[in-house]
Write a protein that holds these residues in place. Structure first.
Motif, short mmCIF file in Angstrom:
data_model
loop_
_atom_site.label_atom_id
_atom_site.label_comp_id
_atom_site.label_asym_id
_atom_site.label_seq_id
_atom_site.Cartn_x
_atom_site.Cartn_y
_atom_site.Cartn_z
N MET A 1 9.54 15.69 -7.58
CA MET A 1 10.31 14.76 -8.13
C MET A 1 10.22 13.28 -7.48
N ILE A 2 9.76 12.25 -8.40
CA ILE A 2 9.58 10.78 -7.80
C ILE A 2 10.89 10.05 -7.95
N VAL A 3 11.34 9.26 -6.87
CA VAL A 3 12.43 8.69 -7.17
C VAL A 3 11.84 7.20 -6.66
N GLY A 4 12.21 6.13 -7.63
CA GLY A 4 11.79 4.99 -7.32
C GLY A 4 11.89 4.18 -8.57
N THR A 5 11.54 2.70 -8.40
CA THR A 5 11.66 1.67 -9.53
C THR A 5 10.45 1.42 -10.01
N LEU A 6 10.09 1.90 -11.18
CA LEU A 6 8.72 1.54 -11.96
C LEU A 6 8.25 0.20 -11.61
N GLY A 7 6.94 0.01 -10.95
CA GLY A 7 6.57 -1.44 -10.69
C GLY A 7 6.56 -1.62 -9.27
N PHE A 8 7.45 -0.97 -8.52
CA PHE A 8 7.66 -1.10 -7.02
C PHE A 8 7.50 -0.21 -6.37
N MET A 9 6.93 1.06 -6.79
CA MET A 9 6.73 2.25 -5.93
C MET A 9 5.39 1.97 -5.00
N ALA A 10 5.02 2.52 -4.04
CA ALA A 10 3.81 2.41 -3.27
C ALA A 10 2.97 3.67 -4.07
N PRO A 11 1.64 3.28 -3.86
CA PRO A 11 0.57 4.28 -4.36
C PRO A 11 0.74 5.60 -3.65
N GLU A 12 1.00 5.79 -2.53
CA GLU A 12 1.09 7.16 -1.95
C GLU A 12 2.45 7.78 -2.44
N GLN A 13 3.36 7.17 -3.02
CA GLN A 13 4.53 7.67 -3.50
C GLN A 13 4.21 8.18 -4.70
N LEU A 14 3.36 7.53 -5.29
CA LEU A 14 2.97 8.11 -6.74
C LEU A 14 1.90 9.22 -6.93
N VAL A 15 1.19 9.49 -5.95
CA VAL A 15 0.23 10.41 -5.79
C VAL A 15 0.69 11.57 -4.93
N GLY A 16 1.88 11.49 -4.52
CA GLY A 16 2.57 12.82 -3.93
C GLY A 16 2.32 12.82 -2.44
N LYS A 17 1.96 11.79 -1.53
CA LYS A 17 1.90 11.79 -0.23
C LYS A 17 3.17 11.44 0.23
N PRO A 18 3.34 11.53 1.67
CA PRO A 18 4.85 11.35 2.10
C PRO A 18 5.06 9.74 2.06
N VAL A 19 6.18 9.49 2.15
CA VAL A 19 6.73 8.06 1.87
C VAL A 19 6.99 7.74 3.56
N THR A 20 6.53 6.64 3.87
CA THR A 20 6.85 6.00 5.27
C THR A 20 7.09 4.74 5.13
N PRO A 21 7.67 4.01 6.32
CA PRO A 21 8.18 2.43 6.24
C PRO A 21 7.33 1.76 5.43
N ALA A 22 5.85 2.02 5.53
CA ALA A 22 4.63 1.23 4.84
C ALA A 22 5.13 1.24 3.28
N SER A 23 5.92 2.39 2.67
CA SER A 23 5.98 2.56 1.27
C SER A 23 6.99 1.29 0.90
N ASP A 24 8.06 1.06 2.07
CA ASP A 24 9.03 -0.08 1.91
C ASP A 24 8.40 -1.48 2.17
N VAL A 25 7.46 -1.46 2.83
CA VAL A 25 6.50 -2.85 3.11
C VAL A 25 5.60 -3.13 1.45
N PHE A 26 5.25 -2.06 1.00
CA PHE A 26 4.49 -2.23 -0.34
C PHE A 26 5.74 -2.71 -1.37
N ALA A 27 6.72 -1.97 -1.58
CA ALA A 27 7.75 -2.50 -2.41
C ALA A 27 8.25 -3.82 -2.08
N LEU A 28 8.27 -4.40 -0.68
CA LEU A 28 8.73 -5.66 -0.58
C LEU A 28 7.64 -6.49 -1.19
N GLY A 29 6.29 -6.41 -1.09
CA GLY A 29 5.14 -7.07 -1.41
C GLY A 29 5.37 -7.49 -3.12
#
Length: 184
Positions: A1-29
């Motif tokens: 299951m993918i949880v996130g807002t469309l357009g603000f999720m990090a690429p690694e989140q979309l392809v099933g890799k682990p989510v890290t603080p870098a994913s939050d940095v992507f969303a902030l960008g």
């Protein structure tokens, strides 16, 4: 299951890799891009198309404000590889530096009104406050105002069942005329 807002999720989140603080940095960008330009860095469209662009295409930063430090920070935030994105600590420093560079030099920074200070020296008076004649007096708290009543909304009309077509007001049924009988 993918949880996130469309357009603000990090690429690694979309392809099933682990989510890290870098994913939050992507969303902030993505949020900073939207705040600066009014558009998403990956455009709009169906969920599948948008997710594909986030995972495999470069962001569209053509509407950005200019080539300043803040724009470079946003570009690093939107890097596809999480290792190329700034850490949260470094990002805070970079954004503070970008803010100080964008502020005019002749304008001194003034503290903004906000919540009371906490921490060492929070209860001490500043030299300006200490010189005021009324600084030692306790002031009565101002009473809170009652919230304004909500505006009057018109009440919906009571629903009446609609009569059948023959019983409508203003519409009369024509009765068939009686035919004269032939005389015998």
């Amino acid at each position: 299951m993918i949880v996130g807002t469309l357009g603000f999720m990090a690429p690694e989140q979309l392809v099933g890799k682990p989510v890290t603080p870098a994913s939050d940095v992507f969303a902030l960008g993505a949020v900073l891009t939207y705040a600066a330009t009014g558009t998403s860095p990956f455009g709009t469209g169906s969920a599948q198309a948008l997710n594909f662009r986030i995972a495999y295409e470069e962001p569209d930063l053509s509407r950005r404000a200019g080539p300043g430090r803040a724009c470079k920070v946003i570009e690093r935030c939107l890097a596809k590889d999480p290792g190329q994105r700034s850490s949260v600590t470094a990002l805070i420093g970079e954004l503070a530096l970008a803010r100080s560079e964008s502020r005019p030099a002749a304008q001194p920074s003034r503290p903004r009104p906000g919540p009371p200070r906490v921490g060492p020296g929070a209860g001490q008076l500043s030299p300006r406050t200490a010189l005021r004649p009324d600084s030692g007096r306790a002031r009565a708290p101002t009473p809170a105002r009652a919230p304004a009543p909500p505006p009057h909304a018109p009440q919906p009309r009571a629903h009446r069942p609609r009569p059948d077509a023959g019983g409508r007001r203003g519409i009369r049924r024509r009765r068939p005329r009686a035919r004269p009988r032939p005389k015998r």
